[in-house]
Design an enzyme around this catalytic site. Structure first.
Site, PDB file in Angstrom:
ATOM      1  N   GLU A   1      -0.573 -53.462   5.571  1.00 61.89           N
ATOM      2  CA  GLU A   1       0.397 -54.290   6.182  1.00 61.89           C
ATOM      3  C   GLU A   1       1.454 -53.498   6.937  1.00 61.89           C
ATOM      4  OE1 GLU A   1      -0.470 -54.259   2.901  1.00 61.89           O
ATOM      5  OE2 GLU A   1      -1.017 -56.108   2.256  1.00 61.89           O
TER       6      GLU A   1
ATOM      7  N   PHE B   1       2.801 -59.979 -12.464  1.00 65.09           N
ATOM      8  CA  PHE B   1       1.689 -59.337 -11.723  1.00 65.09           C
ATOM      9  C   PHE B   1       2.097 -59.440 -10.222  1.00 65.09           C
ATOM     10  CE2 PHE B   1      -2.080 -59.363  -9.377  1.00 65.09           C
ATOM     11  CZ  PHE B   1      -2.618 -58.009  -9.514  1.00 65.09           C
ATOM     12  N   GLN B   2       2.239 -58.172  -9.643  1.00 67.74           N
ATOM     13  CA  GLN B   2       2.696 -58.248  -8.171  1.00 67.74           C
ATOM     14  C   GLN B   2       4.001 -58.741  -7.851  1.00 67.74           C
ATOM     15  OE1 GLN B   2      -0.868 -59.497  -5.891  1.00 67.74           O
ATOM     16  NE2 GLN B   2      -1.335 -57.292  -5.779  1.00 67.74           N
TER      17      GLN B   2
ATOM     18  N   LYS C   1       5.437 -68.658  -5.052  1.00 68.35           N
ATOM     19  CA  LYS C   1       4.130 -69.569  -4.641  1.00 68.35           C
ATOM     20  C   LYS C   1       4.240 -70.983  -5.058  1.00 68.35           C
ATOM     21  CE  LYS C   1      -0.705 -68.706  -5.759  1.00 68.35           C
ATOM     22  NZ  LYS C   1      -1.828 -68.216  -6.568  1.00 68.35           N
TER      23      LYS C   1
ATOM     24  N   MET D   1       5.464 -31.213  17.081  1.00 67.98           N
ATOM     25  CA  MET D   1       6.964 -31.236  17.302  1.00 67.98           C
ATOM     26  C   MET D   1       7.731 -30.223  15.918  1.00 67.98           C
ATOM     27  SD  MET D   1       9.504 -31.997  19.086  1.00 67.98           S
ATOM     28  CE  MET D   1       9.332 -33.349  20.230  1.00 67.98           C
TER      29      MET D   1
HETATM   30  C1  TPP Z   1       6.050 -40.949   9.111  1.00 61.10           C
HETATM   31  C2  TPP Z   1       6.664 -39.708   9.584  1.00 61.10           C
HETATM   32  N1  TPP Z   1       6.515 -38.345   8.717  1.00 61.10           N
HETATM   33  C3  TPP Z   1       7.078 -37.407   9.200  1.00 61.10           C
HETATM   34  C4  TPP Z   1       7.670 -37.338  10.360  1.00 61.10           C
HETATM   35  C5  TPP Z   1       8.115 -36.036  10.946  1.00 61.10           C
HETATM   36  N2  TPP Z   1       7.324 -35.510  12.230  1.00 61.10           N
HETATM   37  C6  TPP Z   1       7.967 -35.945  13.569  1.00 61.10           C
HETATM   38  S1  TPP Z   1       7.005 -35.368  14.780  1.00 61.10           S
HETATM   39  C7  TPP Z   1       5.799 -34.780  13.646  1.00 61.10           C
HETATM   40  C8  TPP Z   1       4.500 -34.188  14.084  1.00 61.10           C
HETATM   41  C9  TPP Z   1       3.807 -35.092  14.791  1.00 61.10           C
HETATM   42  O1  TPP Z   1       2.408 -34.436  14.960  1.00 61.10           O
HETATM   43  P1  TPP Z   1       1.468 -35.242  16.118  1.00 61.10           P
HETATM   44  O2  TPP Z   1       1.362 -36.435  15.561  1.00 61.10           O
HETATM   45  O3  TPP Z   1       0.332 -34.348  16.137  1.00 61.10           O
HETATM   46  O4  TPP Z   1       2.259 -34.864  17.391  1.00 61.10           O
HETATM   47  P2  TPP Z   1       2.424 -33.853  18.150  1.00 61.10           P
HETATM   48  O5  TPP Z   1       3.942 -33.467  18.020  1.00 61.10           O
HETATM   49  O6  TPP Z   1       1.610 -32.656  18.074  1.00 61.10           O
HETATM   50  O7  TPP Z   1       2.448 -34.339  19.741  1.00 61.10           O
HETATM   51  C10 TPP Z   1       6.151 -34.823  12.315  1.00 61.10           C
HETATM   52  C11 TPP Z   1       5.437 -34.478  11.158  1.00 61.10           C
HETATM   53  C12 TPP Z   1       7.925 -38.529  11.134  1.00 61.10           C
HETATM   54  N3  TPP Z   1       8.602 -38.561  12.452  1.00 61.10           N
HETATM   55  N4  TPP Z   1       7.525 -39.751  10.864  1.00 61.10           N
END
Ligand code: TPP
Ligand code: MG
Lengths: 595, 219
Positions: free
Chosen positions: A80, A142-143, A192, A506
């Protein structure tokens, strides 16, 4: 004294008397089930594509859907969260409201991330969730999940239907609220029994007015005049704009405004593509990884004109060091945004489709060559220090920037670019060329990893006339890659470009810069993405050499149908410039040595 | 008067401006909200405060003089700047008609309190009766075993009476939320009436099925 002003406000063009609503002639006086009423509402609202996933509590609606196959196209996602991000991508690419169906309990809770994302990025959605029978509410059936209360903070409006007779009017309200004023997600939870219940259907009436809701005000000319005066007297005016320009469908009005006033204009990540990225007055992107000039010169302009943007902290950096020298004009449709983060000298509350032409009319035709040159000078510095090494690297490994540059050469800036979250997102938004509005689809406010693949699926349905390229990191791809199954089954044309730096890049960059390179759980491993795609019968390849890059990208774009291209890029490259957290925009740095 | 205004003054939403107290200091504000009468709206408004970890000191909600319109009275301790932004967020909710905020000197406010005391003690001590009438207390119920008094007043006044009654065997005490009249509320009543007359509110639809769980087939 000001009193009950929603009450006092005479009807605007958008808020007419309810009696003026247009009844449609679909099935009047017919006996229908609640489920059919839901589907008829979708049809009457001009919806064709729905993203969803069935389950026990929404089975009557899915049963009715069986007979609506001609009128409604249902895309069965694999989760979803995928449905709601797809609906978001659909909405962002098409400018229409995205529609989602999900079942109760886990189906509904899986929507929450997407609702939060749509809420903060003002994306119009109508989500229909099934709910247990009304007589079971509160029995831990349920659910059963208290979906209304879970989603209240992340919806513009939500409502639980327990009786089928409510459905036509509630759905009409839902579509009206989602799409009007500052758009946002609406969730309708339908028990429902209400889906099953038959009732005498009087036809669907679109909603165009709710007495307690004012999507936009009547524009007050005196504020327009004050704003125009400030701009006309300015020596160094600077426009910063956000998604409001796109959501307001005011791209032309905006262009005329900056062109008449000769106003340099920078976009937020959400405003990107409202004007072509190579517009002569477009001076680049704002924000933490935006361009050098727009960030630094925010603190040198004398009048800052903010349009349809909300001064997010990723844009402003430290607020006590933000544009303190400037008079600030803020145009926004949401009165709660004006003075929220940055105090406006003049606040212009209204729909920028209406306010901008009024403002343009009062502007003197002007140019500011010396002031504009300053932006160019900063760009030259940024080019030398950041852009040149990123786009034309001398090392062996590929950079993300050169991938985007090569992609630009091949798409010519005509593609829809959907990005995930991380370094690749920032690089893509920094370097992608965009000629058309609604080209940049990204999770701006929430920064939701896993957004891009499903959003790109939605975008491909939202605007099938354009090529959709999803640019995703190796980390983020693994969050929602199950949606490859949706691509396999329904065959939307999505070009998947994975920029694999073998890191949660990042976060790694921050650990390197601000945590003494203590790389704590950022070295993520990946499966063979090409093999995974192959498992879903999606073609693809991996490249890591410069001389193969262009041909590989060309192959991806030329491919008949979806394609996955994994590009191996430098592991420890950083995105610069950067406004480090907690610093002012003028303290934007060009390299790690400056931090 | 037609539209909100956005000058630098924070007091635009307040009928008669800020008044009293420094802008930077927290102080008691009374927020008055007119809303539609709808299920779930209380939560929608409450989370605007809890999202920011603001404690609500007092909350009253009940129908206004117009059935379909509810009036909330919310008391919090915050700076005017914060309160102003809270009101904008509240007003932004689809089913909210209007939100005002006021300092204590801009309103007339009261809380209602009830005190349950043993009847025999009161009967024995003439002094108690005198104290009660000094505090404006009125007997609501008099029974053989206990008597319930009510007092309307500000917090200090109702607090004082607790202290007075404690030595005489106070059995139970309850206090209502604050209700407040805005001193400069010219025309509120007529506007509301006119509003409702022009376009009557929708009826609340409640769950009709909760008591039928044994009659309804479900799976
Ligand atoms: C759902 C979620 N969890 C954690 C983060 C924290 N976060 C931001 S950027 C990042 C790294 C992303 O890594 P990647 O997808 O390999 O992209 P890159 O930065 O290497 O280009 C993380 C863990 C987030 N933004 N969203
Ligand atoms: Mg990565």
């Amino acid at each position: 004294m000001e009193i009950l002003e929603k009450i006092k406000q005479p009807a605007t063009s958008e808020s007419k008397n309810p009696s003026a609503s247009i009844p449609t002639n679909s099935g009047e006086g017919r006996e229908v089930s609640g489920s059919e009423a839901v589907l008829d509402a979708c049809v009457q609202e001009g919806v064709y594509t729905i993203f969803g996933y069935p389950g026990g509590a929404i089975m009557p609606i899915y049963d009715a859907l069986y007979d609506y196959k001609e009128k409604l196209q249902h895309i069965l996602v694999r989760h979803e969260q995928g449905a709601i991000h797809a609906a978001q991508g659909f909405a962002r690419a098409s400018g229409k409201t995205g529609v989602v169906f999900a079942t109760s309990g886990p189906g509904a809770t899986n929507l929450v991330t997407g609702l939060a994302d749509a809420m903060i990025d003002s994306t119009p959605l109508v989500c229909i969730t099934g709910q247990v029978f009304a007589h079971l509410l509160g029995t831990d059936a349920f659910q059963e999940t208290d979906v209304i209360n879970i989603t209240t903070p992340v919806t513009k409006w939500n409502y639980q239907v327990t009786d089928a007779t409510e459905i036509p009017a509630v759905l009409a309200k839902a579509f009206y609220i989602a799409g009007s004023g500052r758009p946002g997600p609406v969730l309708i939870d339908i028990t429902k029994n209400a889906q099953l219940q038959k009732f005498q259907y009087e036809g669907y009436k679109k909603c165009d007015h709710i007495r307690s809701y004012r999507p936009k005000p009547i524009v007050r000319k005196e504020y327009i005049e004050e704003a125009a005066k400030l701009i006309n007297e300015a020596e160094r005016p600077f426009v910063i704009f956000g998604q409001g320009v796109i959501l307001g469908k005011a791209e032309n009005e905006f262009k005329q405004f900056i062109e008449k006033g000769g106003l340099p204009a920078a976009w937020t990540i959400m405003g990107m593509s409202a004007i072509p990225t190579d517009h002569p007055l477009g001076v680049g992107m704002l924000g933490m990884h935006g361009n050098y000039g727009p960030n630094v010169l925010t603190n040198e302009c004398d009048v800052l004109i903010a349009i349809g943007m909300r001064f997010d902290d990723r844009v402003t950096g430290r607020l006590d060091k933000y544009a303190k020298q400037a008079k600030i004009i803020h145009l926004d449709i949401d009165p709660a945004e004006i003075d929220k983060n940055v105090k406006a000298t003049v606040g212009v509350w209204g729909d920028c489709k209406e306010t901008l032409p009024l403002l343009t009319e009062l502007l003197q035709q002007k140019v500011y060559p010396t002031w504009l040159q300053k932006f160019h000078d900063f760009m030259a510095k940024e080019t030398e220090k950041c852009i040149q090494p990123e786009l034309n690297p001398t090392g062996d490994t590929l950079t993300m920037g050169e991938v985007i540059k090569t992609l630009n050469e091949l798409t010519n800036g005509d593609a829809i670019i959907v990005t995930d979250v991380g370094q690749h997102q920032m690089v893509a938004c920094r370097y992608a060329k965009m000629n058309h509005s609604k080209s940049n689809i990204t999770s701006g406010g929430l920064g939701t990893m896993g957004y891009a693949l499903p959003a790109a699926i939605g975008a491909a349905y939202g605007d099938p006339s354009r090529t959709t390229v999803a640019i995703i990191g190796d980390g983020g791809f693994q969050m929602t890659l199950q949606e490859l199954g949706t691509i396999m089954q329904f065959k939307p044309n999505v070009k998947i470009l994975i920029l694999n730096n073998q890191f949660l890049g990042m976060v790694r960059q921050w650990q390197q810069l601000f945590h003494e390179k203590r790389y704590s759980f950022v070295d993520i491993t990946s499966p063979d993405f090409v093999a995974v795609a192959k498992g879903y019968y999606i073609d693809g390849q991996r490249v890591s050499e410069r001389d193969k890059l262009k041909y590989a990208l060309q192959t991806m774009l030329n491919h008949d149908g979806s394609y996955l291209l994994e590009v191996m890029v430098g592991k420890e490259n950083n995105v610069f410039p950067m406004v480090p957290q907690g610093r002012g925009v003028a303290e934007c740095v060009l390299s790690k040595e400056e931090i | 008067m037609n539209t909100l205004q956005f000058n630098h003054t924070a007091a635009q939403l307040s009928p008669s401006g800020g008044g009293g107290g420094g802008l930077n200091g927290r102080k008691e504000f009374t927020i008055t909200v007119y809303t539609e009468n709808q299920v779930g709206l209380l939560n929608r408004i409450a989370i605007i405060f809890s999202k920011r970890k603001i404690n609500i000191d007092s909350l009253n909600t009940s129908p206004s003089e117009v059935d379909s319109v509810h009036r909330f009275t919310i008391v919090i301790n915050e700076t005017e700047e914060v309160v102003r932004k809270l009101c904008r967020q509240i007003e932004k909710q689809v089913e909210v008609l209007k939100a005002y905020y006021n300092t204590n000197d801009e309103i007339i406010w009261q809380e209602m309190a009830m005190y349950k005391v043993p009847t025999d003690v009161i009967a024995e001590h003439v002094k108690v009766e005198r104290l009660l009438s000094q505090h404006g207390a009125k007997a609501v119920v008099i029974r053989k075993d206990y008597t319930v008094f009510e007092v309307a007043g500000q917090r200090e006044e109702t607090d004082n009476l607790i202290k007075v009654l404690e030595p005489y065997g106070l059995i139970e005490f309850v206090r209502s939320a604050r209700i407040a009249i805005i001193k400069s509320s010219d025309g509120f009543h007529n506007k509301l009436k006119e509003f409702e007359y022009k376009e009557p509110g929708e009826v609340v639809i409640e769950n009709e099925y909760l008591s039928e769980n044994e009659k309804v087939f479900s799976m």
